[in-house]
Design an enzyme around this catalytic site. Structure first.
Site, PDB file in Angstrom:
ATOM      1  N   HIS A 137       0.834  -1.201   0.000  1.00 18.06           N
ATOM      2  CA  HIS A 137       0.000   0.000   0.000  1.00 18.06           C
ATOM      3  C   HIS A 137       0.869   1.251   0.000  1.00 18.06           C
ATOM      4  CE1 HIS A 137      -4.043  -1.875   1.401  1.00 18.06           C
ATOM      5  NE2 HIS A 137      -3.879  -1.895   0.104  1.00 18.06           N
TER       6      HIS A 137
ATOM      7  N   GLU B 289      -2.906 -21.948 -16.931  1.00 16.83           N
ATOM      8  CA  GLU B 289      -1.698 -21.662 -16.153  1.00 16.83           C
ATOM      9  C   GLU B 289      -0.954 -22.918 -15.723  1.00 16.83           C
ATOM     10  OE1 GLU B 289      -2.883 -19.352 -12.738  1.00 16.83           O
ATOM     11  OE2 GLU B 289      -4.812 -20.355 -12.633  1.00 16.83           O
TER      12      GLU B 289
ATOM     13  N   ASP C 146       2.258 -18.406 -13.713  1.00 14.82           N
ATOM     14  CA  ASP C 146       2.196 -19.797 -13.275  1.00 14.82           C
ATOM     15  C   ASP C 146       2.486 -20.763 -14.420  1.00 14.82           C
ATOM     16  OD1 ASP C 146       1.885 -19.759 -10.546  1.00 14.82           O
ATOM     17  OD2 ASP C 146      -0.290 -19.538 -10.623  1.00 14.82           O
TER      18      ASP C 146
ATOM     19  N   CYS D 221      -2.774 -12.485 -19.187  1.00 12.89           N
ATOM     20  CA  CYS D 221      -2.895 -11.585 -18.043  1.00 12.89           C
ATOM     21  C   CYS D 221      -1.720 -11.707 -17.072  1.00 12.89           C
ATOM     22  CB  CYS D 221      -4.209 -11.824 -17.306  1.00 12.89           C
ATOM     23  SG  CYS D 221      -4.410 -13.494 -16.684  1.00 12.89           S
TER      24      CYS D 221
END
Length: 584
Positions: free
Chosen positions: A188, A429, A453, A500
């Site tokens: 964050h 994946e 992956d 992605c």
């Protein structure tokens, strides 16, 4: 020593040359005292919680002056920590056993941090700073210790072992860059630095030991580099880099309103991967074609209890509404492996090959149906799709679709609206999924290649393991063959395919992916304009020729030669690699 260079993680882009100020972490010593009774200690703890909430609210309001409301919502994660049952109930339980409030909080916090530190997943690990941030404030309010002031009168950079989200939000306007020993790009703290446009380098390990107060430093957030006491030649070089980067940023912003299409007019959708809700606005600002991958694991981190249907629906619906009419692909829970929450305490001898992804969801029908119902409720405008992770055989997809139909029936009985034609996709994946892409594509509405992956499982190589991650190479011919086969089989079934993983934002891989026929590239919001720049610099004919030659290559060495001779000569790719510091 002049020109000392330390390499870390590029957490927020930009380059700054300035004086360094060392930021000292607050340290607390738990006072040795006798408990004044359960009621007194619990009351003291509850008052500290209330005061901490009020402090964070003030910080959040101040941060709003520097950025927009959605980005200031990052600090809401801290309110969730203050409501976390593991932290609150754990501390009160110890108080009831005779500990003081301070001692109980210290023990509970240590247990939580010990558990999180054991997790290898970078995203979950990045949440540690939120826990530390909140518990430090809690401890300060329990011990009545005033906060140290960090106000400086001149522009400077902060060098710290670690900075927490609330510390970033509270920094003086004179702070113009940060460098930290710990932390990563998914924290964050990093997200907040990017939100306010502050260059940042993290994961420098020992910067605080090598820098003295008022040393001149160069913080290069593009390449993840910190240079201590630069010589004149280096300063001149970086002056030129700063000017070039400013021009580069202007050129990228000029692409926002332009279509993502090749020189010969072929459109490639460029969407964004969303890890935390705050990234949605950056995706919209960069004119993203949609959310190509919404990772839902962030919902499962801060609470001891798994989020229920309504809690999930609010988040999914917020994102779907914000992105409408653009599409939002929501990946169902990809838990297991190293991704565990407090409520999921199962152990396995080899968790990465164990009960994770769709396997976990199918083994926990109630949890899966609750998530599907939440996704369906957010789909009522027709722009939401479901993505199933870690599928390795067709029967898993069929069973998942069976449960999706059960969720639809339940919503229908409850008279709740949803998109009855919602698309269901499968992540490719693992090698098995790529090999059986044809039957998967016939049964699914779309396929999405999770390259991170897919590389890891194809090469049997843990990319986070420093002993073997040298084998984790984005130029692996074996993986390109699997990707090519997946795209061909999907297109034969008249289904679209996205990529992605990190490969989708890798400049040298983009021409190959486009040439192989990929329909969607989904990348981190911060990379979207760079990917568009490359797409717009190629013709489809050129991309196909590059892909054809790449697919004939059998070794990494040959692939590297090919990249250097052909792909890296494309001006847009060469320029982006130069700004990133080179990845070939």
């Amino acid at each position: 020593m002049r020109n000392k260079i330390i390499r870390g993680i590029p957490a927020s882009p930009g380059i700054i040359i300035t004086k360094a100020v060392l930021y000292e972490e607050e340290k607390f010593f738990v006072p040795i005292r006798e408990s004044k009774g359960k009621a007194y200690e619990i009351s003291k703890f509850e008052l500290a919680i209330q005061k901490t909430k009020e402090e964070i609210l003030v910080i959040q309001q101040d941060f709003l002056k520097k950025t927009d409301a959605s980005r200031a919502r990052i600090l809401e994660a801290q309110f969730l920590v203050l409501e976390d049952k593991t932290l609150i109930d754990g501390t009160i339980d110890l108080i009831k056993k005779g500990d003081t409030a301070e001692a109980a909080l210290e023990q509970t916090t240590s247990k939580i941090l010990y558990r999180l530190n054991k997790i290898e997943d970078e995203y979950l690990k990045a949440r540690i700073s939120d826990i530390k941030d909140v518990t430090t404030r809690l401890m300060r309010n329990l011990t009545y210790k005033p906060k140290k002031s960090n106000i400086m009168q001149t522009k400077h950079s902060i060098i710290a072992e670690e900075l927490t989200p609330s510390e970033i939000a509270s920094l003086s306007d004179n702070v113009i860059a940060i460098a930290t020993d710990l932390g990563g790009e998914n924290s964050h703290t990093a997200i907040m630095a990017r939100a306010i446009g502050m260059p940042a380098v993290m994961g420098l390990k020992e910067a605080t030991k090598l820098i003295n107060m008022n040393d001149t430093v160069i913080i290069d957030g593009n390449q993840g580099v910190l240079i201590i006491d630069p010589d004149e030649a280096t300063l001149r070089t970086y002056d030129k880099k700063i000017k070039r980067f400013q021009q580069y940023g202007k050129e990228l912003k000029n692409l926002i309103s332009l279509p993502a299409e090749t020189l010969d007019g072929n459109s490639i959708d460029i969407s964004c991967n969303i890890d935390v809700i705050e990234e949605v606005d950056m995706a919209i600002q960069n004119n993203s074609a949609g959310v190509g991958l919404l990772r839902t694991e962030f919902l499962y981190l801060t609470s001891k209890q798994l989020p229920n249907e309504n809690e999930q629906y609010k988040i999914y619906n917020y994102i779907a509404e914000k992105m409408y009419p653009n599409s939002v692909v929501i990946r169902t829970l990809d838990i297991g492996g190293d991704k565990l929450t407090a409520d999921l305490k199962f152990t396995e001898s080899n968790p990465f090959l164990g009960c994770r992804g769709i396997r976990y969801s199918l083994a926990n029908k109630k949890l899966f149906i609750a998530q599907i119902k939440a996704i369906l409720r957010a789909s009522k405008k027709g722009n939401v799709r479901i993505l199933l992770p870690m599928v390795s055989e067709v029967k898993e997809l069929i069973l998942a679709k069976f449960y999706i139909e059960i969720a639809k029936t339940e919503l229908k009985n409850e008279k709740i609206a949803y998109d009855s034609n919602i698309g269901v996709g499968v992540m490719i994946e693992v090698p098995a999924a790529a090999i059986i892409a044809r039957p998967l594509a016939q049964e699914a509405d779309f396929l999405s290649i999770g390259s991170n992956d897919l590389f890891q499982y194809t090469l049997a190589c843990d990319r986070t393991n420093p002993k073997v991650n040298c084998s984790y190479n984005p130029l692996q011919p074996a993986v390109f063959q699997l990707i090519k086969s997946t795209i061909e089989q999907a297109h034969k079934a008249r289904k679209w395919v996205s990529c992605c993983g990190e490969l989708a934002a890798e400049p040298i891989a983009i021409p190959i992916l486009i040439g192989m026929g990929i329909d969607v590239l989904s990348v981190a919001p911060i990379r979207l304009l760079e990917v568009k720049k490359i797409v717009r610099s190629l013709s489809m004919k050129e991309a196909r020729e590059i892909a054809t030659k790449a697919l004939e290559i059998e070794t990494i060495t040959e692939m590297e030669t090919f990249i250097n001779e052909v792909i890296i000569k494309i001006p847009a790719i060469r320029e982006i690699l130069k700004e990133r510091g080179g990845t070939v």
